[in-house]
Design a protein around this motif. Structure first.
Motif, short mmCIF file in Angstrom:
data_model
loop_
_atom_site.label_atom_id
_atom_site.label_comp_id
_atom_site.label_asym_id
_atom_site.label_seq_id
_atom_site.Cartn_x
_atom_site.Cartn_y
_atom_site.Cartn_z
N LYS A 1 0.80 -1.23 0.00
CA LYS A 1 0.00 0.00 0.00
C LYS A 1 0.84 1.29 0.00
N VAL A 2 2.14 1.20 0.26
CA VAL A 2 2.98 2.40 0.34
C VAL A 2 3.03 3.10 -1.02
N GLY A 3 2.79 4.39 -1.03
CA GLY A 3 2.83 5.18 -2.26
C GLY A 3 1.54 5.15 -3.05
N THR A 4 0.46 4.63 -2.47
CA THR A 4 -0.83 4.59 -3.15
C THR A 4 -1.86 5.36 -2.32
N ILE A 5 -3.09 5.45 -2.82
CA ILE A 5 -4.14 6.13 -2.06
C ILE A 5 -4.56 5.31 -0.85
N PHE A 6 -4.14 4.06 -0.77
CA PHE A 6 -4.50 3.18 0.34
C PHE A 6 -3.53 3.30 1.51
N GLU A 7 -2.47 4.06 1.34
CA GLU A 7 -1.44 4.19 2.39
C GLU A 7 -2.02 4.86 3.64
N ASP A 8 -1.50 4.49 4.79
CA ASP A 8 -1.90 5.03 6.09
C ASP A 8 -3.36 4.73 6.43
N SER A 9 -3.90 3.68 5.88
CA SER A 9 -5.26 3.28 6.20
C SER A 9 -5.22 1.92 6.87
N PRO A 10 -5.87 1.80 8.02
CA PRO A 10 -5.90 0.49 8.69
C PRO A 10 -6.84 -0.51 8.01
N LEU A 11 -7.65 -0.03 7.08
CA LEU A 11 -8.59 -0.91 6.38
C LEU A 11 -7.85 -1.78 5.37
N GLY A 12 -8.33 -2.98 5.21
CA GLY A 12 -7.72 -3.90 4.25
C GLY A 12 -8.16 -3.59 2.83
N LEU A 13 -7.42 -4.17 1.89
CA LEU A 13 -7.76 -3.96 0.48
C LEU A 13 -9.10 -4.58 0.10
N ASP A 14 -9.56 -5.54 0.90
CA ASP A 14 -10.87 -6.13 0.60
C ASP A 14 -11.98 -5.09 0.69
N LYS A 15 -11.92 -4.19 1.65
CA LYS A 15 -12.93 -3.13 1.77
C LYS A 15 -12.67 -2.01 0.75
N TRP A 16 -11.42 -1.68 0.52
CA TRP A 16 -11.08 -0.62 -0.42
C TRP A 16 -11.54 -0.97 -1.84
N LEU A 17 -11.30 -2.20 -2.25
CA LEU A 17 -11.64 -2.58 -3.62
C LEU A 17 -13.15 -2.68 -3.83
N VAL A 18 -13.87 -3.08 -2.80
CA VAL A 18 -15.33 -3.08 -2.91
C VAL A 18 -15.85 -1.65 -3.02
N ALA A 19 -15.27 -0.75 -2.23
CA ALA A 19 -15.68 0.66 -2.31
C ALA A 19 -15.36 1.25 -3.69
N ALA A 20 -14.20 0.90 -4.24
CA ALA A 20 -13.84 1.39 -5.58
C ALA A 20 -14.82 0.86 -6.62
N TRP A 21 -15.23 -0.40 -6.47
CA TRP A 21 -16.21 -0.97 -7.39
C TRP A 21 -17.53 -0.23 -7.29
N MET A 22 -17.94 0.09 -6.06
CA MET A 22 -19.21 0.80 -5.86
C MET A 22 -19.17 2.18 -6.50
N VAL A 23 -18.06 2.89 -6.36
CA VAL A 23 -17.93 4.22 -6.94
C VAL A 23 -17.95 4.14 -8.46
#
Length: 127
Positions: A40-62
């Motif tokens: 996650k370093v250097g991406t928009i997911f950096e410094d987030s305690p949430l896993g990529l499983d939640k991030w990718l679902v949110a990206a799909w929803m958007v």
């Protein structure tokens, strides 16, 4: 996609060979600069305690919601608070705004997903 040649690269010193994986923390540690880094370093997911499983679902929803999506709806769907969902949406919008997304398949190449083949020649389509 993160590291095309398959080997992790330290974001601090750009070392490609001298690192090892910390299994309990799910991070790599560079032997040269002794710093830890993750995917996650250097991406928009950096410094987030949430896993990529939640991030990718949110990206799909958007991406799939034609009229936009509220943070309340994302929060309910992912099981997070509205404040967390708002933060995620802000980060996703920032990432989409920068135009840093690369299309899958490279230069118009086909992409194979699960058992579905999209693209290629019409004669290879079996109905």
């Amino acid at each position: 996609m993160r590291w095309p040649d398959g080997k992790p690269v330290c974001p601090s010193c750009n070392s490609r060979d001298e690192h090892y994986y910390l299994k309990t923390q799910r991070r790599w540690k560079c032997k040269e600069c002794r710093k830890q880094f993750s995917v996650k370093v250097g991406t928009i997911f950096e410094d987030s305690p949430l896993g990529l499983d939640k991030w990718l679902v949110a990206a799909w929803m958007v991406a799939n919601c034609k009229n936009g999506i509220s943070s309340y709806e994302v929060g309910r769907a992912l099981g997070v608070t509205q404040k967390t969902a708002w933060f995620m949406l802000q980060r996703l919008r920032l990432g989409m705004q920068s135009g840093s997304f690369v299309k899958l398949g490279g230069n118009g190449g086909p992409v194979e997903v699960d058992e579905t083949y999209i693209g290629g020649k019409a004669r290879n389509m079996h109905l």
